[in-house]
Design a protein around this motif. Structure first.
Motif, PDB file in Angstrom:
ATOM      1  N   LYS A   1       0.834  -1.205   0.000  1.00  0.00           N
ATOM      2  CA  LYS A   1       0.000   0.000   0.000  1.00  0.00           C
ATOM      3  C   LYS A   1       0.867   1.252   0.000  1.00  0.00           C
ATOM      4  CE  LYS A   1      -3.877   2.292   2.316  1.00  0.00           C
ATOM      5  NZ  LYS A   1      -3.277   3.630   2.106  1.00  0.00           N
TER       6      LYS A   1
ATOM      7  N   GLU B   1      -6.725   0.381  -6.510  1.00  0.00           N
ATOM      8  CA  GLU B   1      -8.062  -0.189  -6.353  1.00  0.00           C
ATOM      9  C   GLU B   1      -8.059  -1.664  -6.758  1.00  0.00           C
ATOM     10  OE1 GLU B   1     -12.559   0.264  -8.256  1.00  0.00           O
ATOM     11  OE2 GLU B   1     -11.073   1.839  -8.599  1.00  0.00           O
TER      12      GLU B   1
ATOM     13  N   PRO C   1      -6.158   2.485 -14.923  1.00  0.00           N
ATOM     14  CA  PRO C   1      -6.280   3.514 -13.875  1.00  0.00           C
ATOM     15  C   PRO C   1      -6.550   2.921 -12.495  1.00  0.00           C
ATOM     16  CG  PRO C   1      -7.512   4.148 -15.840  1.00  0.00           C
ATOM     17  CD  PRO C   1      -7.113   2.722 -16.032  1.00  0.00           C
ATOM     18  N   ARG C   2      -7.306   1.842 -12.442  1.00  0.00           N
ATOM     19  CA  ARG C   2      -7.626   1.223 -11.153  1.00  0.00           C
ATOM     20  C   ARG C   2      -6.425   0.450 -10.607  1.00  0.00           C
ATOM     21  NH1 ARG C   2     -12.848  -2.040 -12.662  1.00  0.00           N
ATOM     22  NH2 ARG C   2     -13.123  -2.310 -10.399  1.00  0.00           N
TER      23      ARG C   2
ATOM     24  N   THR D   1       2.271   1.712  -3.422  1.00  0.00           N
ATOM     25  CA  THR D   1       1.205   2.149  -4.326  1.00  0.00           C
ATOM     26  C   THR D   1       0.868   3.612  -4.099  1.00  0.00           C
ATOM     27  OG1 THR D   1       0.278  -0.089  -4.362  1.00  0.00           O
ATOM     28  CG2 THR D   1      -1.157   1.705  -5.087  1.00  0.00           C
ATOM     29  N   ASP D   2       0.711   3.989  -2.838  1.00  0.00           N
ATOM     30  CA  ASP D   2       0.376   5.380  -2.507  1.00  0.00           C
ATOM     31  C   ASP D   2       1.452   6.352  -2.988  1.00  0.00           C
ATOM     32  OD1 ASP D   2      -1.927   4.450  -1.337  1.00  0.00           O
ATOM     33  OD2 ASP D   2      -1.209   4.643   0.738  1.00  0.00           O
TER      34      ASP D   2
ATOM     35  N   GLY E   1       3.117   5.930  -5.655  1.00  0.00           N
ATOM     36  CA  GLY E   1       3.114   5.902  -7.112  1.00  0.00           C
ATOM     37  C   GLY E   1       4.156   5.004  -7.738  1.00  0.00           C
TER      38      GLY E   1
ATOM     39  N   GLY F   1      -3.436   7.103 -15.607  1.00  0.00           N
ATOM     40  CA  GLY F   1      -3.326   7.285 -14.168  1.00  0.00           C
ATOM     41  C   GLY F   1      -1.986   6.956 -13.553  1.00  0.00           C
TER      42      GLY F   1
ATOM     43  N   ALA G   1       3.010   2.117 -10.080  1.00  0.00           N
ATOM     44  CA  ALA G   1       2.395   2.614 -11.321  1.00  0.00           C
ATOM     45  C   ALA G   1       3.421   3.315 -12.197  1.00  0.00           C
ATOM     46  CB  ALA G   1       1.249   3.570 -10.990  1.00  0.00           C
TER      47      ALA G   1
ATOM     48  N   THR H   1       2.537   7.128 -13.674  1.00  0.00           N
ATOM     49  CA  THR H   1       3.540   8.193 -13.700  1.00  0.00           C
ATOM     50  C   THR H   1       4.342   8.214 -14.989  1.00  0.00           C
ATOM     51  OG1 THR H   1       4.960   6.706 -12.410  1.00  0.00           O
ATOM     52  CG2 THR H   1       3.786   8.403 -11.199  1.00  0.00           C
TER      53      THR H   1
ATOM     54  N   ALA I   1      -3.306   1.470 -11.234  1.00  0.00           N
ATOM     55  CA  ALA I   1      -2.412   2.554 -10.828  1.00  0.00           C
ATOM     56  C   ALA I   1      -2.800   3.114  -9.462  1.00  0.00           C
ATOM     57  CB  ALA I   1      -2.435   3.670 -11.873  1.00  0.00           C
ATOM     58  N   SER I   2      -4.080   3.229  -9.196  1.00  0.00           N
ATOM     59  CA  SER I   2      -4.544   3.808  -7.931  1.00  0.00           C
ATOM     60  C   SER I   2      -4.472   2.829  -6.770  1.00  0.00           C
ATOM     61  CB  SER I   2      -5.990   4.291  -8.078  1.00  0.00           C
ATOM     62  OG  SER I   2      -6.879   3.190  -8.223  1.00  0.00           O
TER      63      SER I   2
END
Length: 398
Positions: A54, A127, A121-122, A57-58, A60, A71, A63, A73, A124-125
């Motif tokens: 997490k 989710e 996008p999901r 992920t937070d 970035g 979504g 991603a 970088t 990358a975020s």
């Protein structure tokens, strides 16, 4: 005959020294919140580093290779390699999250625009997690073209039957990329034909044809067996064209080789830092053990191999970004990094002597992880066979 590289005449630019310093600093700050005791505790419980993933992920980092329009970088592969290198250099376990970087490449390069918009996008975020890749099977091992898992076309999509093994992180992923035969091997002109790639929803498939069983192993790698029994999947689970899936995963394998080579390099740096500090502090027979050539030489050798791996990884990623053929360079970088890592692990363990086996020093955990690098995600023997055949033009051995 003198073997030549396909990029022998190409002019490439590679930055030497500490590249991407801001990214390195950011990764180090994240990893500082997950000390060795965190990883030891996970090992004892055979648990997944949810908090660590997490945090990555937070920030970035996972991603990094997803374009900004989806979504992410939008960083180059070299930057992704630096992220993985620094994670491992900090003593953390990058393999818990690395697959998301190179698995999504199959969707990005070969998926439909609808699939990209729906999933990237999901991912990358955070989710959705795309951490599982169902390729290896019990009866085929590295001979991927002979997989037995079969996807049979129906009016509504496909029905999936078969079994995968050593599918890491399937219990901790929302999505899984699966390789399956859509045409029997006996009916295709080339053995790489007739294999398709599917992106399946793990959560909605469990209990209706998908079963996941964990494998207890030497390292806390979250490996599983995956069973498909008449699992119905929709037509839009197919990524790209039917029958061309093996070619799609080959695209991603070069990136995988480079990213995991960077991980091996980072772990090598951890072993060297840990071993040299201990060798300076540990006094036996009235002097530091680091004064003995029996300690010095293996560590110096490991350092030399690390420097060689660093340059090879930089070359391979530069070629990848330039769009040049780089399979040979990716394999060479992966081989040298994996061998250097194992030598560094052995040197660190030997330097610590009996204390290397004590969990409080954290050497034994990293030592176990280091051994895996010579087997997965690609065996060093398979790399040697590939170089022998495709670079040295020797007869095929496999």
């Amino acid at each position: 005959m003198t073997p030549t590289s396909p990029a022998a005449d190409a002019l490439l630019s590679m930055e030497l020294g500490i590249d991407y310093p801001d990214i390195r600093d950011s990764v180090q700050r994240v990893c500082a919140g997950f000390p060795p005791e965190y990883w030891s505790s996970l090992d004892e419980r055979e648990d997944y580093p949810t908090d660590f993933i997490k945090a990555l992920t937070d920030a970035g980092f996972l991603a990094a290779l997803i374009p900004e329009e989806y979504g992410g970088t939008g960083l180059p592969l070299r930057a992704a390699a630096v992220i993985m290198e620094e994670i491992c250099a900090a003593g953390c376990h990058a393999a818990a999250g690395h697959a998301q970087m190179y698995i999504m490449g199959t969707v990005l390069r070969h998926g439909s625009e609808e699939q990209k918009r729906k999933y990237l996008p999901r991912i990358a975020s955070g989710e959705l997690r795309l951490q599982a890749f169902g390729v290896t099977e019990p009866t085929t091992g590295s001979d991927t073209t002979q997989i037995k898992t079969r996807a049979t076309k129906t009016a509504n999509g496909y029905v999936l039957n078969g079994q995968k093994v050593w599918t890491s992180r399937a219990e901790h992923s929302d999505l899984m990329l699966v390789l399956a035969r859509t045409t029997p091997a006996s009916e295709v002109a080339k053995r790489i034909d007739g294999i398709s790639t599917f992106l399946i929803d793990i959560r909605s498939s469990l209990g209706r044809g998908l079963e996941i069983r964990p494998i207890k192993a030497m390292v806390n790698h979250h490996a599983t067996e995956v069973f498909f029994e008449n699992l119905e999947i929709p037509a839009d689970a197919l990524v790209g064209e039917e029958g061309r899936g093996f070619r799609y995963i080959l695209d991603g394998m070069n990136a995988e080789r480079m990213i995991t080579a960077a991980e091996a390099l980072g772990s090598t740096r951890w072993f060297l830092r840990t071993a040299t500090q201990y060798a300076r502090d540990r006094v036996v027979f009235g002097r530091p053990i680091g004064a003995n050539q029996g300690i010095q030489f293996p560590l110096a050798q490991a350092y030399i191999q690390a420097e060689a791996a660093d340059m090879l990884i930089r070359r391979a990623t530069a070629m990848f970004e330039a769009g040049l053929p780089c399979g040979e360079q990716a394999n060479i970088a992966r081989y040298v990094a994996a061998e250097g890592l194992w030598n560094a692990a052995e040197a660190c363990m030997q330097t610590h002597g009996g204390f290397g086996f004590a969990r409080e020093y954290h050497v034994e955990r990293k030592w176990r992880e280091a051994r895996l690098a010579r087997i997965a995600p690609v065996s060093t023997n398979l790399i040697l066979a590939n170089i022998a055949q495709h670079t040295l033009d020797l007869p095929r051995s496999y």
